[in-house]
Design an enzyme around this catalytic site. Sequence first.
Site, PDB file in Angstrom:
ATOM      1  CB  SER A   1      -0.943   0.012   1.202  1.00 54.70           C
ATOM      2  OG  SER A   1      -0.223  -0.056   2.418  1.00 54.70           O
TER       3      SER A   1
ATOM      4  CG  ASP B   1      -4.656   5.351   6.677  1.00 61.98           C
ATOM      5  OD1 ASP B   1      -3.479   5.169   7.072  1.00 61.98           O
ATOM      6  OD2 ASP B   1      -5.087   4.861   5.621  1.00 61.98           O
TER       7      ASP B   1
ATOM      8  CG  HIS C   1      -1.290   3.970   4.617  1.00 63.96           C
ATOM      9  ND1 HIS C   1      -2.465   3.351   4.977  1.00 63.96           N
ATOM     10  CD2 HIS C   1      -0.545   3.038   3.963  1.00 63.96           C
ATOM     11  CE1 HIS C   1      -2.448   2.089   4.552  1.00 63.96           C
ATOM     12  NE2 HIS C   1      -1.291   1.884   3.938  1.00 63.96           N
TER      13      HIS C   1
END
Length: 367
Positions: free
Chosen positions: A47, A333, A336
């Site tokens: 990610s 978040d 991240h």
Amino acid sequence: MAFVATLLIILPLGCAQGFINSAPSPSPNSPPSSPPLVPALFVIGDSSVDCGNHTFLGNFARADRLPYGRDFDTRQPTGRFSNGRIAVDYLGLPFVPGYHGKPDSADDLIQGVNYASAEASIVLSTGSEWGGFSSLTHQIQHAIETFQQIKLSMGEEEGARLISNSIFYISIGTNDYIRYYHHNRSDPQSLYLPWSFNQLLIQGLKQEIVNLYDADVRKVVVMGLGPMGCAPYYIWRYRNQPGHCVEIMNDMIVEFNLALRYIVDELGQELADAKIIFCDAFQSSMEIIENLHRYGFSVNEEACCGFGRRRAWFSCMSPEMACSNASNHIWWDQFHPTDAVNAILADNIWSGLHSSICYPMNLLDMI
């Protein structure tokens, strides 16, 4: 309490749609009138570099709805796990299409491809319980298939030249700790001590880099892992006090990065005509965390978007769960960083502007 989010499935610009001319404006590192610094960019990872491939994989992790992407060039979600750009977007290299949802023509792939998937890992079993994902091995296989397409289209010699002059960017490994080593019912900690597990990951990564070398790749950027123990989710989970990261997790990351740097040195000696660099994301991130006000940040332990204490109980699901200003937050978040942190990391990868984190050279020197 239930949360209802408006579902917006919007294909990512410069990624899942696969059209380079739809990409956002170039990074300040590369003026719009400048020719490309390298012919192509190929991206492998999780990610940290996913530009939307997970949207096509039925993945549990989602970033294809607002407020993800709200500060992106288009003000729309792109599949990136950020309020805006990810670090690789700031390097002044081509915005490239995602592998999943890619166009059929090889001509559309010659500027590169992003194969990254949000739940991707080095260990094959990681993430299988979280829905569709694409492991490191799968992504390397996809890359080699792309190289074959390019060579069929351009010719063997010209295709090999394009591949060898292109940048291959690898950022993967966090999920091996989050999903496998620390939170897996099979209890891998009873099979591997931390150092042994690190070596398992490192050797797997080394072999895949050798496989890429055999497929004509010569310029590789290998990213170390960031300070996972400082992420809001883990500070909340371990009930740490503000400003105190989870050392047991960060210690493993430091060991992993040290071993990875050693392997990069080793590969540099074994593969004489290759340029392989290691960039320490942990070092760059900790410099920001420990000197947040110097870099213009004021919020460290709390995520900008999420729910609960430190906005870390539940992931970012709707615009109402996000703070009004992400630029003063280090974390977007649970896991991240924000667009602002990604920009600083990219500057360090590119030229060591704020902190010298790449060895034995930075990306600008490699190019």
